[in-house]
Write a protein that holds these residues in place. Sequence first.
Motif, PDB file in Angstrom:
ATOM      1  N   VAL A  70      -0.298   2.059  -8.540  1.00 48.02           N
ATOM      2  CA  VAL A  70      -1.247   0.945  -8.572  1.00 48.02           C
ATOM      3  C   VAL A  70      -2.633   1.536  -8.789  1.00 48.02           C
ATOM      4  CG1 VAL A  70      -2.196  -1.016  -7.311  1.00 48.02           C
ATOM      5  CG2 VAL A  70       0.196  -0.361  -6.976  1.00 48.02           C
ATOM      6  N   ARG A  71      -3.202   1.274  -9.957  1.00 44.22           N
ATOM      7  CA  ARG A  71      -4.510   1.832 -10.281  1.00 44.22           C
ATOM      8  C   ARG A  71      -5.618   1.058  -9.563  1.00 44.22           C
ATOM      9  NH1 ARG A  71      -3.938   1.011 -16.557  1.00 44.22           N
ATOM     10  NH2 ARG A  71      -3.491  -1.034 -15.653  1.00 44.22           N
ATOM     11  N   PRO A  83      -5.042   0.164  -4.143  1.00 35.90           N
ATOM     12  CA  PRO A  83      -4.734   1.231  -5.109  1.00 35.90           C
ATOM     13  C   PRO A  83      -3.909   2.340  -4.454  1.00 35.90           C
ATOM     14  CG  PRO A  83      -7.061   0.638  -5.184  1.00 35.90           C
ATOM     15  CD  PRO A  83      -6.489  -0.038  -3.974  1.00 35.90           C
ATOM     16  N   SER A  84      -3.084   3.000  -5.232  1.00 32.24           N
ATOM     17  CA  SER A  84      -2.280   4.109  -4.716  1.00 32.24           C
ATOM     18  C   SER A  84      -3.178   5.304  -4.410  1.00 32.24           C
ATOM     19  CB  SER A  84      -1.226   4.520  -5.744  1.00 32.24           C
ATOM     20  OG  SER A  84      -0.320   3.465  -5.986  1.00 32.24           O
ATOM     21  N   ILE A  85      -2.777   6.096  -3.415  1.00 27.42           N
ATOM     22  CA  ILE A  85      -3.506   7.306  -3.037  1.00 27.42           C
ATOM     23  C   ILE A  85      -2.523   8.473  -2.996  1.00 27.42           C
ATOM     24  CG2 ILE A  85      -5.291   6.077  -1.750  1.00 27.42           C
ATOM     25  CD1 ILE A  85      -3.782   6.707   0.810  1.00 27.42           C
ATOM     26  N   ALA A  86      -3.054   9.693  -2.900  1.00 27.62           N
ATOM     27  CA  ALA A  86      -2.201  10.885  -2.938  1.00 27.62           C
ATOM     28  C   ALA A  86      -1.144  10.872  -1.836  1.00 27.62           C
ATOM     29  CB  ALA A  86      -3.065  12.142  -2.826  1.00 27.62           C
ATOM     30  N   PRO A 205      -9.263   1.737   0.079  1.00 24.32           N
ATOM     31  CA  PRO A 205      -9.726   1.908  -1.303  1.00 24.32           C
ATOM     32  C   PRO A 205      -9.875   0.557  -1.978  1.00 24.32           C
ATOM     33  CG  PRO A 205      -7.418   2.536  -1.105  1.00 24.32           C
ATOM     34  CD  PRO A 205      -7.916   2.319   0.284  1.00 24.32           C
ATOM     35  N   ALA A 206     -10.933   0.399  -2.735  1.00 25.50           N
ATOM     36  CA  ALA A 206     -11.235  -0.904  -3.341  1.00 25.50           C
ATOM     37  C   ALA A 206     -10.769  -0.958  -4.784  1.00 25.50           C
ATOM     38  CB  ALA A 206     -12.735  -1.162  -3.278  1.00 25.50           C
ATOM     39  N   PHE A 207     -10.433  -2.160  -5.213  1.00 21.78           N
ATOM     40  CA  PHE A 207     -10.158  -2.393  -6.620  1.00 21.78           C
ATOM     41  C   PHE A 207     -11.486  -2.556  -7.353  1.00 21.78           C
ATOM     42  CE2 PHE A 207      -6.130  -3.839  -4.774  1.00 21.78           C
ATOM     43  CZ  PHE A 207      -5.223  -3.223  -5.624  1.00 21.78           C
TER      44      PHE A 207
END
Length: 337
Positions: A70-71, A83-86, A205-207
């Motif tokens: 998810v970008r 959003p996806s993270i590591a 994290p924000a879009f």
Amino acid sequence: MEFFNSHTKLFTAAFLLFAVLTFLVCIVPALNNQANNAPLPFAQPLSAEAVKGKAVFISNGCVACHTQQVRNVDMDKIWGERPSIAADYADNHRTDFWRNTATLMGTERTGPDLTNIGTRQPSIEWHLSHLFNPRIVVKNSIMPSYRWMFEIRNKKVEGDISVSVPEEFMEGKMGVVIAKEEALQLVAYLQELKQTKLPSNAPQPAFLYEKADAAGKDSKPGSEKKLNGAMLYANNCQSCHQQNGEGLKGAFPPLKGSKVVLDENAELLVNIIMNGYSGREKEGFGVMPAVGTNNRLKPEEVAAIMNHERSSWGNNAKKVTVDEVKKFMEKVKVTAK
């Protein structure tokens, strides 16, 4: 010039340079990333059945059409809550010593992203119908059929998982469609693809590039923003209940002529949209996910969907207002996940 005239020295130097660069540019950063990232606290490892399903996913090249990332752009909001993270990929491991098909992030979305498909579509009935022939549930789908994962028998025996397939998709064959082991393993994997929630104290994290509200300065006080209910229905409901509202016999109930949809008191319909429903499993219908909650639908969007359902396919129920939906959502939100 002796160095350049000696192929032994030349190729040995090139090999050593390549090995050193590989170590510094690839291996060291990879080890560093691995040390700095750990799975999220609430992350659940794949079950043994899902691990086998992942192998089926890989062997059939599903990653060529489906991403799992998810970008951080606004258009990806439909695929996950964030959003996806590591850390989302920190618990993925190599398939074996020779193959590193672990994250399956993909590079192309010919089909929808699958990061959160286990939450968006938990129904085994939907997934099996979709694998047998995607056109059963998505009319214009370009995904190939995976009929080889099923067999047609004269009757169902104990332990068999059958699939409800409309007659027009049976290609003249008669019998009961039974899911093979590969199909069940693949569905188990898809059902376990769920985006892990971040700890409450972690930064969210924000879009990016959020669209401006169309009902801005030019909107009159008290006016309601008009949304395309048919499009919202197509994006959120149509894959199960179908474009014609007739559902899928033995899998998903019809909305055409539904007592719940036509009920003058729309509270139950709002509750089902926001919290899902499992009350018709004994009739053979799958569990409905909490579409409204999972997709973070706003009252305006829920109202638009409901009014589309209440006025389509011959349905002729009184339309609901956004204020009514807001009140119902407040009333039923205590059970929302």
